[in-house]
Design an enzyme around this catalytic site. Structure first.
Site, PDB file in Angstrom:
ATOM      1  N   LYS A 136       2.886  37.955  41.143  1.00 11.81           N
ATOM      2  CA  LYS A 136       3.841  36.862  41.261  1.00 11.81           C
ATOM      3  C   LYS A 136       4.112  36.318  39.872  1.00 11.81           C
ATOM      4  O   LYS A 136       3.210  35.800  39.210  1.00 11.81           O
ATOM      5  CB  LYS A 136       3.263  35.778  42.161  1.00 11.81           C
ATOM      6  N   LYS A 157       7.016  39.809  43.271  1.00  6.73           N
ATOM      7  CA  LYS A 157       7.907  38.667  43.454  1.00  6.73           C
ATOM      8  C   LYS A 157       8.234  38.049  42.116  1.00  6.73           C
ATOM      9  O   LYS A 157       7.301  37.834  41.338  1.00  6.73           O
ATOM     10  CB  LYS A 157       7.188  37.651  44.339  1.00  6.73           C
TER      11      LYS A 157
HETATM   12  C1  PBG Z   1       4.362  28.685  47.040  1.00  5.81           C
HETATM   13  C2  PBG Z   1       5.534  29.591  47.016  1.00  5.81           C
HETATM   14  C3  PBG Z   1       6.648  29.563  46.158  1.00  5.81           C
HETATM   15  C4  PBG Z   1       7.512  30.555  46.620  1.00  5.81           C
HETATM   16  C5  PBG Z   1       6.912  31.147  47.729  1.00  5.81           C
HETATM   17  N1  PBG Z   1       5.687  30.541  47.939  1.00  5.81           N
HETATM   18  C6  PBG Z   1       6.989  28.642  45.049  1.00  5.81           C
HETATM   19  C7  PBG Z   1       6.283  28.663  43.767  1.00  5.81           C
HETATM   20  O1  PBG Z   1       5.375  29.463  43.494  1.00  5.81           O
HETATM   21  O2  PBG Z   1       6.630  27.812  42.965  1.00  5.81           O
HETATM   22  C8  PBG Z   1       8.856  30.883  46.046  1.00  5.81           C
HETATM   23  C9  PBG Z   1       9.805  31.467  47.009  1.00  5.81           C
HETATM   24  C10 PBG Z   1      11.231  31.425  46.599  1.00  5.81           C
HETATM   25  O3  PBG Z   1      11.616  31.020  45.489  1.00  5.81           O
HETATM   26  O4  PBG Z   1      12.040  31.831  47.437  1.00  5.81           O
HETATM   27  N2  PBG Z   1       3.361  28.968  46.171  1.00  5.81           N
END
Ligand code: PBG
Length: 333
Positions: free
Chosen positions: A203, A256
Site C-alpha cells: 500500500k 494499491k
Molecule cells: C484505511 C483505508 C484507506 C483506503 C482504504 N482503506 C485510506 C488511507 O490509507 O488513507 C483508501 C481507499 C481509497 O482511496 O479508495 N486505511
C-alpha cells in the site's frame, strides 16, 4: 526478387485477420467480467438517508437501514463480493468502536447476511475511521508517532469481532508490521481458522486516497502516513512487503493504488503467483468521473479500459468504485 504470394507468411497479416470484430473477442488475451470485481460500500452510522460523497460524484454513504438493499443490488448485478467501510457514531483515541460487537460494521454484516447467501462479505480492517486522530493505529501524542506493536492486539480483536458477525474475509489495510500474523493468530484462537485474510500488502503512501478520506471521514489530525505506507519510488520494497505478508499467513495479497502501480502488480503476480487483488482507489475514480462529467473522457470506455489494464497487469480481482456501472456495461457487451 519475387514477392511472397502467400501472405500468411507475414505475421502482421495474421494479426490483422484476428482483429476482425467477431474474431477479436475470441482471441482476446484478457477478458473482463463482473466476476472480477469487488464493490466497496461505505456504511454510516450517523445518517438516516444516503448521502452523496462530494469528491466522488455518483458514490454514496449509505445508512445501516438500507445497506442490505445495496448489497442485494450489487449481488443482482453479478458482482461476487463487497468490501465494507464503516463510519462509526463514536470515535476515541484507541478506536474501540472498531471491535464493538454492535459496531457499525458488525451490524452491517449481519443485516447483509440476512438477505444474501452467496455474496462474499469482505470487511476493511483498520482503525483510522474509528480514532479521533484518524491514524491507522494507537498514537503516542508526545512523539506524534503511530505505535506499531501496541496496535497489533487491537487489530486482532477487530478481526475476531468481524468474523463473529459473519464476515467471510477480513482485509487489514493499516500497513502495521506483523499485522497479518497477529490477526491470523487471533482468528485461529477463536476458532475462525477458515476465515481468509486479504492483506493490503503493498500500500503506497498516495495522494490518490484524498477523496476516500472525505468519504470515510478518516483524514488525520497531524503528520502523514509515510511512516507506515510505502514510498512511490520503490518497487523492490513492495515485493519484500508482499513476501512478509505471505509468510505471516496472508491468503490474498493486494497492490494499491492500481493504475499508477501496474508494474508493481505485474511483478507481484509473476513472482508469488498468489491470488492478487488490485485496488482502484478513490482518486482514480474521481479523475475518470470528473473528466467524464466535463465531457473530456468517454465514461464507459475509460472505465472499461482502466479495468482491463488492471486485469492484464495481473489482478485476479479488482476493488473498484466503478463495479456497479462496469457490471451493467459488461452485461450489454
Ligand atoms: C484505511 C483505508 C484507506 C483506503 C482504504 N482503506 C485510506 C488511507 O490509507 O488513507 C483508501 C481507499 C481509497 O482511496 O479508495 N486505511
Amino acid at each position: 526478387m519475387r514477392l511472397q504470394s502467400d501472405n500468411t507468411m507475414f505475421p502482421k497479416t495474421r494479426m490483422r485477420r484476428l482483429r476482425q470484430d467477431r474474431i477479436r473477442n475470441l482471441v482476446a488475451e484478457t477478458k473482463l467480467s463482473a466476476k472480477d470485481l469487488i464493490c466497496p460500500i461505505f456504511v454510516d452510522e450517523t445518517i438516516k438517508e444516503s448521502v452523496e460523497i462530494e469528491s466522488m460524484p455518483g458514490q454514496y454513504r449509505v445508512p445501516l437501514d438500507t445497506v442490505a438493499d445495496e448489497a442485494r443490488e450489487i449481488e443482482d448485478l453479478g458482482i461476487p463480493a463487497i468490501i465494507l467501510f464503516g463510519i462509526p457514531e463514536t470515535k476515541d483515541e484507541e478506536g474501540t468502536s472498531a471491535y464493538d460487537d454492535c459496531g457499525i460494521i458488525q451490524q452491517a454484516v449481519q443485516n447483509i447476511r440476512n438477505v444474501t447467501r452467496d455474496l462474499t462479505i469482505i470487511t476493511d480492517l483498520c482503525l483510522c475511521e474509528y480514532t479521533t486522530h484518524g491514524h491507522c493505529g494507537i498514537v503516542d501524542y508526545d512523539t506524534k508517532t503511530v505505535l506499531n506493536d501496541p496496535t497489533l492486539p487491537v487489530l486482532g480483536k477487530v478481526a475476531v469481532s468481524h468474523a463473529r458477525s459473519g464476515a467471510d474475509i477480513v482485509a487489514p489495510s493499516g500497513m502495521m508490521d506483523g499485522m497479518v500474523r497477529a490477526i491470523r493468530t487471533a482468528l485461529d484462537i477463536d476458532g475462525f481458522t477458515d476465515t481468509p485474510i486479504m492483506s493490503y500488502s503493498a500500500k503506497y503512501c498516495s495522494c490518490f486516497y484524498g477523496p476516500f478520506r472525505d468519504a470515510a471521514d478518516s483524514g488525520y489530525a497531524f503528520g502523514d502516513r509515510s511512516g507506515y505506507q510505502m514510498d512511490p519510488a520503490n518497487s523492490n520494497e513492495a515485493l519484500r512487503e508482499v513476501e512478509l505478508d505471505i509468510d505471516e499467513g496472508a491468503d490474498i495479497v493486494m497492490v494499491k493504488p492500481a493504475m499508477p502501480y501496474l508494474d508493481v502488480l505485474r511483478r507481484v503476480k509473476t513472482r508469488y503467483m498468489m491470488p492478487t487483488a488490485a485496488y482502484q482507489v478513490s482518486g482514480e475514480y474521481a479523475m475518470i468521473a470528473a473528466a467524464s462529467r466535463m465531457g473530456w473522457l468517454n465514461y464507459d470506455q475509460a472505465v472499461h479500459e482502466s479495468l482491463l489494464a488492471i486485469k492484464r497487469a495481473g489482478a485476479d480481482m479488482i476493488i473498484t468504485y466503478f463495479a456497479k456501472d462496469a457490471a451493467r456495461m459488461l452485461s450489454k457487451l
